[in-house]
Design an enzyme around this catalytic site. Structure first.
Site, PDB file in Angstrom:
ATOM      1  N   SER A 136       0.850  -1.183   0.000  1.00  0.00           N
ATOM      2  CA  SER A 136       0.000   0.000   0.000  1.00  0.00           C
ATOM      3  C   SER A 136       0.888   1.236   0.000  1.00  0.00           C
ATOM      4  O   SER A 136       1.705   1.421   0.901  1.00  0.00           O
ATOM      5  CB  SER A 136      -0.894  -0.043   1.253  1.00  0.00           C
ATOM      6  OG  SER A 136      -1.691   1.108   1.334  1.00  0.00           O
ATOM      7  N   LEU A 163      -2.377   2.206  -4.667  1.00  0.00           N
ATOM      8  CA  LEU A 163      -2.088   3.628  -4.499  1.00  0.00           C
ATOM      9  C   LEU A 163      -3.194   4.270  -3.666  1.00  0.00           C
ATOM     10  O   LEU A 163      -4.378   4.107  -3.963  1.00  0.00           O
ATOM     11  CB  LEU A 163      -2.026   4.326  -5.863  1.00  0.00           C
ATOM     12  CG  LEU A 163      -0.991   3.822  -6.874  1.00  0.00           C
ATOM     13  CD1 LEU A 163      -1.079   4.644  -8.161  1.00  0.00           C
ATOM     14  CD2 LEU A 163       0.420   3.879  -6.294  1.00  0.00           C
ATOM     15  N   LYS A 164      -2.797   5.004  -2.655  1.00  0.00           N
ATOM     16  CA  LYS A 164      -3.768   5.786  -1.896  1.00  0.00           C
ATOM     17  C   LYS A 164      -4.149   6.996  -2.756  1.00  0.00           C
ATOM     18  O   LYS A 164      -3.265   7.636  -3.340  1.00  0.00           O
ATOM     19  CB  LYS A 164      -3.147   6.257  -0.574  1.00  0.00           C
ATOM     20  CG  LYS A 164      -2.905   5.124   0.413  1.00  0.00           C
ATOM     21  CD  LYS A 164      -4.222   4.607   0.981  1.00  0.00           C
ATOM     22  CE  LYS A 164      -3.983   3.653   2.140  1.00  0.00           C
ATOM     23  NZ  LYS A 164      -5.249   3.150   2.715  1.00  0.00           N
ATOM     24  N   ASN A 191     -10.126   5.620   1.070  1.00  0.00           N
ATOM     25  CA  ASN A 191     -10.471   5.824   2.486  1.00  0.00           C
ATOM     26  C   ASN A 191     -11.575   6.864   2.664  1.00  0.00           C
ATOM     27  O   ASN A 191     -11.442   7.830   3.421  1.00  0.00           O
ATOM     28  CB  ASN A 191      -9.238   6.204   3.310  1.00  0.00           C
ATOM     29  CG  ASN A 191      -8.260   5.050   3.484  1.00  0.00           C
ATOM     30  OD1 ASN A 191      -7.167   5.070   2.906  1.00  0.00           O
ATOM     31  ND2 ASN A 191      -8.644   4.038   4.218  1.00  0.00           N
ATOM     32  N   GLU A 214     -11.008   0.908  -3.667  1.00  0.00           N
ATOM     33  CA  GLU A 214     -11.341   0.567  -2.285  1.00  0.00           C
ATOM     34  C   GLU A 214     -11.975   1.762  -1.584  1.00  0.00           C
ATOM     35  O   GLU A 214     -11.450   2.876  -1.632  1.00  0.00           O
ATOM     36  CB  GLU A 214     -10.034   0.150  -1.585  1.00  0.00           C
ATOM     37  CG  GLU A 214     -10.178  -0.431  -0.197  1.00  0.00           C
ATOM     38  CD  GLU A 214      -8.803  -0.846   0.376  1.00  0.00           C
ATOM     39  OE1 GLU A 214      -7.846  -1.032  -0.400  1.00  0.00           O
ATOM     40  OE2 GLU A 214      -8.704  -0.949   1.603  1.00  0.00           O
ATOM     41  N   ASP A 239     -13.863  -1.595   2.474  1.00  0.00           N
ATOM     42  CA  ASP A 239     -12.946  -1.811   3.599  1.00  0.00           C
ATOM     43  C   ASP A 239     -13.667  -1.348   4.867  1.00  0.00           C
ATOM     44  O   ASP A 239     -14.318  -2.147   5.550  1.00  0.00           O
ATOM     45  CB  ASP A 239     -11.636  -1.037   3.334  1.00  0.00           C
ATOM     46  CG  ASP A 239     -10.662  -1.034   4.500  1.00  0.00           C
ATOM     47  OD1 ASP A 239     -10.998  -1.549   5.572  1.00  0.00           O
ATOM     48  OD2 ASP A 239      -9.532  -0.501   4.358  1.00  0.00           O
ATOM     49  N   LYS A 263     -10.162  -7.347   7.180  1.00  0.00           N
ATOM     50  CA  LYS A 263      -9.189  -6.986   8.208  1.00  0.00           C
ATOM     51  C   LYS A 263      -9.727  -7.546   9.518  1.00  0.00           C
ATOM     52  O   LYS A 263     -10.767  -7.077  10.003  1.00  0.00           O
ATOM     53  CB  LYS A 263      -9.071  -5.465   8.350  1.00  0.00           C
ATOM     54  CG  LYS A 263      -8.271  -4.785   7.264  1.00  0.00           C
ATOM     55  CD  LYS A 263      -8.145  -3.306   7.539  1.00  0.00           C
ATOM     56  CE  LYS A 263      -7.548  -2.591   6.343  1.00  0.00           C
ATOM     57  NZ  LYS A 263      -7.601  -1.123   6.487  1.00  0.00           N
ATOM     58  N   GLY A 291      -4.441  -4.588   5.789  1.00  0.00           N
ATOM     59  CA  GLY A 291      -3.456  -4.404   6.852  1.00  0.00           C
ATOM     60  C   GLY A 291      -3.694  -3.098   7.579  1.00  0.00           C
ATOM     61  O   GLY A 291      -4.445  -2.238   7.105  1.00  0.00           O
TER      62      GLY A 291
HETATM   63  O1  OSB Z   1      -7.277   1.667   4.359  1.00  0.00           O
HETATM   64  O2  OSB Z   1      -6.230  -0.144   4.049  1.00  0.00           O
HETATM   65  C1  OSB Z   1      -6.320   0.941   4.632  1.00  0.00           C
HETATM   66  C2  OSB Z   1      -3.259   1.473   6.853  1.00  0.00           C
HETATM   67  C3  OSB Z   1      -3.857   2.016   7.971  1.00  0.00           C
HETATM   68  C4  OSB Z   1      -5.218   2.244   7.969  1.00  0.00           C
HETATM   69  C5  OSB Z   1      -5.975   1.915   6.859  1.00  0.00           C
HETATM   70  C6  OSB Z   1      -5.406   1.349   5.745  1.00  0.00           C
HETATM   71  C7  OSB Z   1      -4.014   1.167   5.726  1.00  0.00           C
HETATM   72  C8  OSB Z   1      -3.283   0.668   4.566  1.00  0.00           C
HETATM   73  C9  OSB Z   1      -1.924   0.034   4.786  1.00  0.00           C
HETATM   74  O3  OSB Z   1      -3.664   0.789   3.430  1.00  0.00           O
HETATM   75  C10 OSB Z   1      -2.021  -1.444   4.888  1.00  0.00           C
HETATM   76  C11 OSB Z   1      -0.743  -2.065   5.386  1.00  0.00           C
HETATM   77  O4  OSB Z   1       0.243  -2.067   4.663  1.00  0.00           O
HETATM   78  O5  OSB Z   1      -0.733  -2.566   6.524  1.00  0.00           O
HETATM   79 MG    MG Z   2      -8.416   0.593   2.913  1.00  0.00          MG
END
Ligand code: OSB
Ligand code: MG
Length: 366
Positions: A136, A163-164, A191, A214, A239, A263, A291
């Protein structure tokens, strides 16, 4: 089992690089670690995935500590003897708190399995001995820096890039990375940064052959995701919205999602995760293991889950080096794009206590 002692420890572990998402920037991972000791002196470990602030979920580190101390542990103590399988039902009267509940349940399950000599992977029904790794990638300061960061992960062997994104950082970075890597499995994670009126904009991601987008909308906006799914060709993957088997079932029934990120912390633990996995297998919905920037303790347990047969997409189960200069366990090292699923009893790994103590910011025994 009965719990004779619980240790709650908050640690602070710096990240190798800042991790920026649409909800904020993390430079260090504050983690609540739980260790329980049962009546036979067997110890179990877990980490709580809540972050220091309630930005991704309503839960946060100190809140989880309070919930565990004030309500969850006293409830288990007054119950007396129980199995890990019964913990969720015993704690059900207390609403929410999935991350706190998951951590407590996992520490109990770890002790139970260590005592039995069974690995978590075997116990959950794993069919693989290694798991394909994705990574990520946070929002970068510039396209050039993104290209460099993604390049380092591709070089390291990661098999899928996530990619965020957020408004203002979406089409351009995706187009750039896709132009450099025309065939690499690529997906994006917003997110919750978009709104219902962004359907036409998000459809601009369609030409880039993404695996999924996502959580584009608010966690409560299931209908919005269902509407969006009719406006974009890229599959939607929830998510934050998936907090239980029930919510997974409902989101699928409403066609708000066609892929699910599982998760364990977000859904209340590994038992609930397996139930969601089983539902998705039955419905032919691909799942992958998300994660929360876990340490080696949480990562070990996630790898056991990701080894189940329905986890057909690479997860955010990256190597220790992607997160920390030094992990609290033996580092998880990626080989040829895979991490090995632990086989020792329970979660299969122990923290380095001396190192743990050196990064502890709060400790108490109950
Ligand atoms: O939205 O998946 C997410 C990390 C912290 C909180 C939310 C998210 C994430 C990640 C990183 O995308 C996932 C990882 O590498 O552990
Ligand atoms: Mg996510």
């Amino acid at each position: 089992m009965r719990i004779v002692k619980t240790e709650l420890r908050t640690i602070q572990l710096p990240l190798v690089r800042p991790f920026r998402t649409s909800f904020g920037t993390q430079t260090s991972r504050e983690v609540l670690m739980i260790s329980i000791i049962n009546e036979n002196g067997v110890r179990g470990w877990a980490e709580c995935v809540a972050m220091s602030e309630p930005l991704y979920s309503p839960e946060y580190t100190d809140g989880c500590r309070d919930l565990i101390k004030k309500f969850l542990l006293p409830k288990l103590h007054s119950h007396g003897d129980f199995l890990a399988e019964e913990v969720a039902e015993i704690l059900k009267p207390f609403l929410g708190g999935q991350m706190a509940k998951a951590a407590l349940e996992t520490a109990i399950l770890d002790a139970q399995l260590r005592e039995q000599g069974t690995s978590l992977a075997t116990f959950l029904g794993a069919t693989k001995d290694k798991v394909e790794c994705g990574v990520s990638v946070g929002i970068a300061r510039s396209i050039e820096e993104l290209v460099e960061e993604v390049g380092s992960y591709v070089e390291a062997g990661y098999r899928r890039i996530k990619l965020k994104i957020e408004p203002g950082w979406d089409i351009e970075p995706v187009a750039k990375i896709r132009s450099i890597y025309p065939t690499i499995p690529l997906q994006v994670d917003a997110n919750q940064a978009y709104s219902r009126s962004d359907g036409a904009h998000l459809a601009n991601l369609d030409p880039f052959n993404l695996l999924l987008i996502e959580q584009p909308l608010d966690e409560h906006d299931i209908l919005g995701h269902a509407i969006l799914a009719t406006q974009v060709k890229t599959p939607i993957c929830l998510d934050e919205s998936i907090i239980s088997l029930q919510s997974a079932h409902d989101a699928l029934a409403l066609k708000a999602t066609t892929v699910i990120n599982i998760k364990p912390g977000r859904v209340g633990g590994y038992f609930e995760s397996v139930k969601i996995h089983n539902l998705c297998m039955q419905e032919k919905i691909p799942v992958w293991c998300g994660g929360m920037l876990e340490t080696g303790i949480g990562r070990a347990a996630n790898l056991a889950l990701a080894a189940l047969p329905g986890f057909t997409l690479p997860g955010d189960t990256s190597a220790s080096a992607r997160y920390f200069k030094r992990d609290i366990t033996q580092p998880f090292v990626m080989e040829n794009g895979y991490l090995t699923v632990p086989t020792a009893p329970g979660i299969g790994i122990d923290p380095d206590i001396e190192f743990l103590e050196s990064i502890t910011t709060a400790y108490e025994e109950i």
